[in-house]
Design an enzyme around this catalytic site. Structure first.
Site, PDB file in Angstrom:
ATOM      1  N   ARG A 285     -14.143  -7.245  -0.553  1.00 46.12           N
ATOM      2  CA  ARG A 285     -13.217  -6.831   0.850  1.00 46.12           C
ATOM      3  C   ARG A 285     -12.956  -5.278   0.964  1.00 46.12           C
ATOM      4  NH1 ARG A 285      -7.954  -5.379   2.183  1.00 46.12           N
ATOM      5  NH2 ARG A 285      -7.617  -5.788   4.600  1.00 46.12           N
ATOM      6  N   VAL A 286     -12.984  -4.679   1.912  1.00 46.08           N
ATOM      7  CA  VAL A 286     -12.587  -3.488   1.824  1.00 46.08           C
ATOM      8  C   VAL A 286     -11.442  -3.230   3.336  1.00 46.08           C
ATOM      9  CG1 VAL A 286     -13.000  -1.148   2.354  1.00 46.08           C
ATOM     10  CG2 VAL A 286     -14.292  -2.458   0.893  1.00 46.08           C
ATOM     11  N   GLY A 287     -10.482  -2.627   3.170  1.00 43.27           N
ATOM     12  CA  GLY A 287      -9.221  -2.625   4.293  1.00 43.27           C
ATOM     13  C   GLY A 287      -9.466  -1.210   5.010  1.00 43.27           C
ATOM     14  N   ASP A 288      -8.637  -0.958   5.768  1.00 39.45           N
ATOM     15  CA  ASP A 288      -8.244   0.300   6.431  1.00 39.45           C
ATOM     16  C   ASP A 288      -8.072   1.443   5.838  1.00 39.45           C
ATOM     17  OD1 ASP A 288      -5.914  -1.000   5.860  1.00 39.45           O
ATOM     18  OD2 ASP A 288      -4.799   0.661   7.363  1.00 39.45           O
TER      19      ASP A 288
ATOM     20  N   GLY B 288      -5.130  -4.653   7.108  1.00 41.83           N
ATOM     21  CA  GLY B 288      -6.108  -3.835   7.310  1.00 41.83           C
ATOM     22  C   GLY B 288      -7.004  -3.785   8.366  1.00 41.83           C
TER      23      GLY B 288
ATOM     24  N   THR C 298      -0.236   1.335   6.968  1.00 46.61           N
ATOM     25  CA  THR C 298      -0.022   0.300   5.971  1.00 46.61           C
ATOM     26  C   THR C 298       0.005  -1.112   6.766  1.00 46.61           C
ATOM     27  OG1 THR C 298       1.575  -0.862   4.139  1.00 46.61           O
ATOM     28  CG2 THR C 298       2.449   0.669   5.736  1.00 46.61           C
ATOM     29  N   GLY C 299      -0.380  -2.132   6.221  1.00 49.74           N
ATOM     30  CA  GLY C 299      -0.249  -3.463   6.828  1.00 49.74           C
ATOM     31  C   GLY C 299      -1.667  -4.199   6.929  1.00 49.74           C
TER      32      GLY C 299
ATOM     33  N   THR D 249       0.816  -1.163   0.058  1.00 52.32           N
ATOM     34  CA  THR D 249       0.123  -0.062   0.176  1.00 52.32           C
ATOM     35  C   THR D 249       0.982   1.370  -0.117  1.00 52.32           C
ATOM     36  OG1 THR D 249      -1.744  -1.120   0.987  1.00 52.32           O
ATOM     37  CG2 THR D 249      -1.386   1.451   1.495  1.00 52.32           C
TER      38      THR D 249
HETATM   39  N1  ASP Z   1      -3.748  -2.020   4.674  1.00 47.81           N
HETATM   40  C1  ASP Z   1      -4.114  -2.687   3.456  1.00 47.81           C
HETATM   41  C2  ASP Z   1      -5.271  -3.477   3.374  1.00 47.81           C
HETATM   42  O1  ASP Z   1      -5.635  -3.836   4.511  1.00 47.81           O
HETATM   43  C3  ASP Z   1      -2.930  -3.431   2.916  1.00 47.81           C
HETATM   44  C4  ASP Z   1      -1.648  -2.774   2.820  1.00 47.81           C
HETATM   45  O2  ASP Z   1      -1.128  -1.804   3.876  1.00 47.81           O
HETATM   46  O3  ASP Z   1      -0.813  -3.109   2.090  1.00 47.81           O
HETATM   47  O4  ASP Z   1      -6.196  -3.109   2.458  1.00 47.81           O
END
Ligand code: ASP
Length: 325
Positions: free
Chosen positions: A213-216, A239, A236-237, A185
């Site tokens: 699916r939706v992340g953070d 989510g 980032t990480g 990300t």
């Molecule tokens: N945070 C992002 C998600 O969960 C993934 C990422 O940081 O690479 O969608």
């Protein structure tokens, strides 16, 4: 645990004119990554950061700079945002992005975008629309059409390396959380010359994620947040972990309600509250202090400020490129 913050190396004596940090994702980036690959990432980070430095030196507004920085990441297929985004389990791409202006408190978010070349630009269009705050799915793509943004076929986001990652993830029957290239990300946080803060984040999400699916990333307060006088944050990480902890807003709330220093708040959240391997954040406060803590093996990141300090780093050690600009 030691504070994995490579920048700034010393506390700055006064408020800086401007400060800027970017990330290209956190994750299990192996120390054995081939030198040539490391060089490509470092050059990409340095090049993108240089664009931000130029804009900030010319007096550009924080909100313009974070949009420009994240757009540059989205156009670079090394990173999991825009072209180069990871695949969903049905071998397509669904992109999420958000942008927030610390001056006005206005934000724009998009999720599950399939046909917009630069999701962060769409997020900016949402912010500017003074209407809704968050568009998802087909409606987000249609909103982009009405704004005259660049539209592409979903296949535009295809890349061979991400397809290989999908095949691997399918082979293991998992949503790939920590594949070799990290999460990927991208994000930017900026304090401009007038003291305004802004943050933006963009992602393809996780390899082999379920459609829908939706992340953070697009969730204001989880993966992205900015408030003048407090901080601008991009995460980032994993989510789901960032959503559960409301990380970006929690950082600002600790500064606001407890008067905690940016460094201490960021350290406690990332190193103590979150689990090892969850990921990291970049943040800048009103004084131009930058922090970039992460609890995964690596995080692609770079930062610069008007004092001349500049850093490009991937792993724990500061790895200064030149010390100063
Ligand atoms: N945070 C992002 C998600 O969960 C993934 C990422 O940081 O690479 O969608």
């Amino acid at each position: 645990m030691e504070l994995k913050t490579a920048f700034p190396r010393t506390r700055k004596p006064r408020t800086l004119e401007w400060a800027c940090a970017i990330h290209g994702g956190a994750g299990a980036i192996p120390l054995t990554t081939p030198e040539e690959t490391v060089k490509r990432y470092r050059e990409a980070l340095a090049g993108i950061l240089a664009g931000g430095i130029e804009l900030l030196s010319d007096g550009a507004a924080a909100i313009e700079v974070v949009e420009a920085l994240v757009t540059a990441f989205e156009d670079n297929e090394l990173f999991n945002a825009g072209r180069g985004a990871v695949y969903t389990s049905d071998a397509r791409h669904e992109l999420d992005a958000a942008i927030m202006d610390g001056l006005t408190g206005r934000s724009g978010s998009v999720a599950g975008v399939r046909r917009v070349r630069n999701p962060v630009r769409l997020a900016r269009a949402v912010l500017d629309s003074h209407d809704h705050m968050f568009y998802a799915g087909e409606g987000a793509d249609r909103f982009a059409e009405t704004r005259g943004l660049d539209l592409v076929e979903n296949g535009y986001f295809d890349t061979a390396h991400r397809y290989r990652a999908l095949c691997e993830a399918r082979g293991h029957g998992t949503v790939l959380l920590d594949h070799d290239q990290g999460y990927g990300t991208v994000g930017a946080v900026v304090r401009d010359r007038t003291g305004n803060l802004a943050a933006a984040t963009s992602t393809g999400g996780m390899t082999n994620k379920a459609p829908g699916r939706v992340g953070d990333t697009p969730l204001i307060g989880a993966g992205t947040y900015a408030a003048n006088g407090l901080a601008a944050v991009s995460a980032t990480g994993r989510g789901e972990a960032f959503m559960r902890h409301m990380v970006a807003y929690d950082l600002c709330a600790r500064i606001r309600y407890c008067g905690t220093a940016l460094e201490d708040a960021a350290h406690d959240i990332v190193m103590n509250e979150m689990k090892a391997g969850d990921g990291g954040i970049i943040a800048v406060d009103h004084a131009g202090t930058i922090v970039m803590p992460f609890n995964s093996p690596g995080m692609y990141r770079a930062a610069a400020d008007s004092s001349g300090d500049l850093i490009v780093a991937i792993w724990d050690s500061p790895e200064p490129t030149s010390g100063t600009r």
